[in-house]
Design a protein around this motif. Structure first.
Motif, PDB file in Angstrom:
ATOM      1  N   LYS A   4      35.342  35.977  32.495  1.00 15.65           N
ATOM      2  CA  LYS A   4      37.751  36.670  32.998  1.00 15.65           C
ATOM      3  C   LYS A   4      38.301  37.989  32.349  1.00 15.65           C
ATOM      4  CE  LYS A   4      41.918  34.986  31.090  1.00 15.65           C
ATOM      5  NZ  LYS A   4      42.473  33.956  31.950  1.00 15.65           N
ATOM      6  N   TYR A   5      37.873  37.930  31.599  1.00 15.55           N
ATOM      7  CA  TYR A   5      38.608  39.559  31.408  1.00 15.55           C
ATOM      8  C   TYR A   5      37.810  40.871  32.199  1.00 15.55           C
ATOM      9  CZ  TYR A   5      40.012  37.916  26.427  1.00 15.55           C
ATOM     10  OH  TYR A   5      40.472  36.594  25.138  1.00 15.55           O
ATOM     11  N   ALA A   6      36.819  40.796  32.707  1.00 16.78           N
ATOM     12  CA  ALA A   6      36.415  41.770  33.139  1.00 16.78           C
ATOM     13  C   ALA A   6      37.086  41.743  34.868  1.00 16.78           C
ATOM     14  CB  ALA A   6      34.788  42.188  33.166  1.00 16.78           C
ATOM     15  N   ILE A   7      36.870  40.348  35.284  1.00 17.58           N
ATOM     16  CA  ILE A   7      37.139  40.122  36.190  1.00 17.58           C
ATOM     17  C   ILE A   7      39.409  40.100  36.550  1.00 17.58           C
ATOM     18  CG2 ILE A   7      36.910  38.214  38.533  1.00 17.58           C
ATOM     19  CD1 ILE A   7      34.159  37.202  37.319  1.00 17.58           C
ATOM     20  N   GLU A   8      39.704  39.827  36.024  1.00 20.89           N
ATOM     21  CA  GLU A   8      40.801  39.859  35.837  1.00 20.89           C
ATOM     22  C   GLU A   8      41.445  41.986  35.388  1.00 20.89           C
ATOM     23  OE1 GLU A   8      43.390  37.905  33.234  1.00 20.89           O
ATOM     24  OE2 GLU A   8      43.023  36.325  35.088  1.00 20.89           O
ATOM     25  N   GLN A   9      40.384  42.498  35.269  1.00 23.96           N
ATOM     26  CA  GLN A   9      40.611  43.814  34.700  1.00 23.96           C
ATOM     27  C   GLN A   9      39.988  44.816  35.933  1.00 23.96           C
ATOM     28  OE1 GLN A   9      40.265  45.429  30.927  1.00 23.96           O
ATOM     29  NE2 GLN A   9      40.210  47.781  31.516  1.00 23.96           N
ATOM     30  N   TRP A  10      38.461  44.363  36.934  1.00 20.62           N
ATOM     31  CA  TRP A  10      38.973  45.198  37.557  1.00 20.62           C
ATOM     32  C   TRP A  10      38.615  44.684  39.047  1.00 20.62           C
ATOM     33  CZ3 TRP A  10      32.595  44.588  35.352  1.00 20.62           C
ATOM     34  CH2 TRP A  10      32.796  44.981  34.623  1.00 20.62           C
ATOM     35  N   ALA A  11      39.221  43.617  39.365  1.00 19.71           N
ATOM     36  CA  ALA A  11      39.803  43.313  40.694  1.00 19.71           C
ATOM     37  C   ALA A  11      40.539  42.968  40.618  1.00 19.71           C
ATOM     38  CB  ALA A  11      38.164  41.840  41.020  1.00 19.71           C
ATOM     39  N   ARG A  12      41.734  42.465  39.686  1.00 18.24           N
ATOM     40  CA  ARG A  12      43.324  42.348  40.095  1.00 18.24           C
ATOM     41  C   ARG A  12      43.198  40.694  40.318  1.00 18.24           C
ATOM     42  NH1 ARG A  12      43.830  44.283  35.309  1.00 18.24           N
ATOM     43  NH2 ARG A  12      46.578  43.303  35.978  1.00 18.24           N
ATOM     44  N   ILE A  13      42.694  39.994  39.209  1.00 19.73           N
ATOM     45  CA  ILE A  13      42.592  38.552  40.436  1.00 19.73           C
ATOM     46  C   ILE A  13      43.454  37.786  39.300  1.00 19.73           C
ATOM     47  CG2 ILE A  13      40.022  38.348  40.829  1.00 19.73           C
ATOM     48  CD1 ILE A  13      40.892  36.364  43.591  1.00 19.73           C
ATOM     49  N   PRO A  14      43.388  36.649  39.312  1.00 23.59           N
ATOM     50  CA  PRO A  14      43.682  35.889  38.306  1.00 23.59           C
ATOM     51  C   PRO A  14      42.805  34.810  37.842  1.00 23.59           C
ATOM     52  CG  PRO A  14      45.637  35.112  39.469  1.00 23.59           C
ATOM     53  CD  PRO A  14      44.370  36.598  40.598  1.00 23.59           C
ATOM     54  N   VAL A  15      41.946  34.837  36.769  1.00 26.65           N
ATOM     55  CA  VAL A  15      41.002  33.711  36.732  1.00 26.65           C
ATOM     56  C   VAL A  15      41.251  32.874  35.400  1.00 26.65           C
ATOM     57  CG1 VAL A  15      38.163  33.986  35.489  1.00 26.65           C
ATOM     58  CG2 VAL A  15      39.212  35.791  36.862  1.00 26.65           C
ATOM     59  N   ASP A  16      40.789  31.327  35.782  1.00 32.64           N
ATOM     60  CA  ASP A  16      41.067  30.892  34.756  1.00 32.64           C
ATOM     61  C   ASP A  16      39.654  30.418  34.196  1.00 32.64           C
ATOM     62  OD1 ASP A  16      43.961  30.227  34.313  1.00 32.64           O
ATOM     63  OD2 ASP A  16      43.548  29.740  36.225  1.00 32.64           O
ATOM     64  N   VAL A  17      39.202  29.770  33.149  1.00 31.59           N
ATOM     65  CA  VAL A  17      38.195  29.127  32.695  1.00 31.59           C
ATOM     66  C   VAL A  17      37.873  27.829  32.035  1.00 31.59           C
ATOM     67  CG1 VAL A  17      36.002  29.363  31.278  1.00 31.59           C
ATOM     68  CG2 VAL A  17      37.376  31.335  31.872  1.00 31.59           C
TER      69      VAL A  17
END
Ligand code: BG6
Length: 369
Positions: free
Chosen positions: A67-80
């Motif tokens: 989640k941390y990496a995807i949000e940071q790189w792709a600027r898309i909200p991620v819920d787990v």
């Protein structure tokens, strides 16, 4: 075949460097991520505005790191979400949602049902899976296989680092497709990811003996706490889960910042606490905060085992033991910090004379809901 190792788990922990390397292999071209399985699927990522990761157990902690990496790189909200919680609460999803499932076996019924549910609701589905041709990938719109190799020990180790690796590749890919990450930035992260297998190997070579010694001294321990912050938080929970599974010891992972809001009440003289310390070079502010958490629990008698970057001298006066990990960018630390925790849980299980490969009451793949 254990290939001369005392257990499948010992073998599989020793294979963590290859699990990462093999998951990267064939997916980098001239410094950029190119995942052949995702060729022609750009529209899968273009039309979404959120990602929900569904998984169980260790795979869910890999998701939390991702989640941390995807949000940071792709600027898309991620819920787990834990897969078994997901579909019973009428989640808000639709064709703007990408549901990413993570499963080593690809057969976990809770995760499979979450994927089917997401599909029925019109969401797009992507499976991160370690088992070719398993049910979950077959039910998904896209697949990114992890290449950790067959994992036999019930508790997951090498699949965990492979899952984080696959999530990072996915995050870099989606970041490039969505244009939130430049080619230069992506290449820096790719190079960093490529450096991880050798660093994991170094931790195993340099720290395994000390960790086994530590576990041996701690064979009578009844409770162990784990603290982490940022990406170290899911690693703290993974460390605790492994200890429950393998050594039947009460263990909890906490976010270090949450300590003062409750868990500090648990600290009494002699309580062992593992603390994952963020890099002082990369995250000076967080590093300072975590060191002050260490001081707080130390003042109350905790026995602190710090997992800290090589050269971090600031933790030395505060910790009872320091386990060293090589330098890495902040998002890459989890792939290193988890290694001592995997070794520790295995060693403690062995020190207690337990079966590390087949812990009581657990199954490798849970195919009932
Ligand atoms: C549990 C296993 O039952 O399932 C865990 O004991 C594992 O080790 C979890 O993390 C999820 O399994 P999978 O195959 O879906 O990754």
């Amino acid at each position: 075949d254990k290939g001369g190792w005392s257990s499948f788990m010992a073998k599989e922990i020793s294979e963590e460097p290859e699990a990462v390397a093999n998951t990267i292999r064939g997916r980098i071209h001239e410094g950029q991520v190119e995942i052949p399985e995702l060729d022609g699927l750009d529209e899968l990522f273009a039309g979404i505005n959120r990602v929900i990761i569904v998984a169980c157990g260790t795979a869910a902690y890999a998701g939390q790191v991702g989640k941390y990496a995807i949000e940071q790189w792709a600027r898309i909200p991620v819920d787990v979400e834990l897969a078994h919680e997901f579909r019973y609460r009428d989640p808000v999803i639709g064709d703007d949602t990408l549901v990413v499932s993570i499963s080593q076996s690809g057969e976990t019924m809770d995760t499979l049902m979450a994927v089917k549910y997401a599909h029925e609701r019109g969401a797009k589905t992507l499976s991160i899976c370690n088992t070719q041709g398993a049910t979950i990938p077959r039910e998904s719109d896209a697949i990114v296989y992890t290449h950790a190799g067959p994992e036999v020990a019930v508790a997951s180790t090498k699949a965990f680092v492979a899952q984080i690796t696959a999530l990072y590749l996915l995050g870099l890919h989606v970041g490039r497709v969505r244009g939130t990450l430049s080619a230069v930035e992506a290449e820096q992260h790719v190079r960093e990811l490529e450096s991880i297998p050798a660093k994991i190997r170094r931790i195993i070579d340099e720290e395994q003996g000390r960790i086994e010694q530590l576990a041996h001294w701690m064979a009578d321990t009844r409770s162990v706490l784990f603290l982490g912050r940022h990406v170290g938080f899911p690693i703290a929970m993974e460390g605790a889960l492994k200890l429950k599974e393998l050594a039947y010891i009460h263990a909890e992972g906490f976010a270090a910042g949450e300590l003062k809001h409750g868990p500090i009440a648990l600290i009494e003289a002699g309580q062992p606490v593992f603390v994952i310390v963020p890099s002082p070079r990369e995250s000076a502010e967080l590093h300072k905060k975590v060191v002050s958490n260490i001081e707080e629990i130390r003042a109350r008698g905790a026995r602190v085992i710090a997992i800290a970057e090589e050269g971090d001298a600031a933790v030395l006066p505060h910790a009872d033991e320091v386990l060293r990990i090589p330098l890495a960018g902040p998002l890459f630390e989890p792939l290193l910090a988890v290694i001592p925790l995997h070794i520790y849980a295995m060693a403690l299980s062995m020190a207690k004379g337990l079966d590390v490969d087949q812990p009581r009451n657990l199954a490798k793949s849970v195919t009932v809901e």
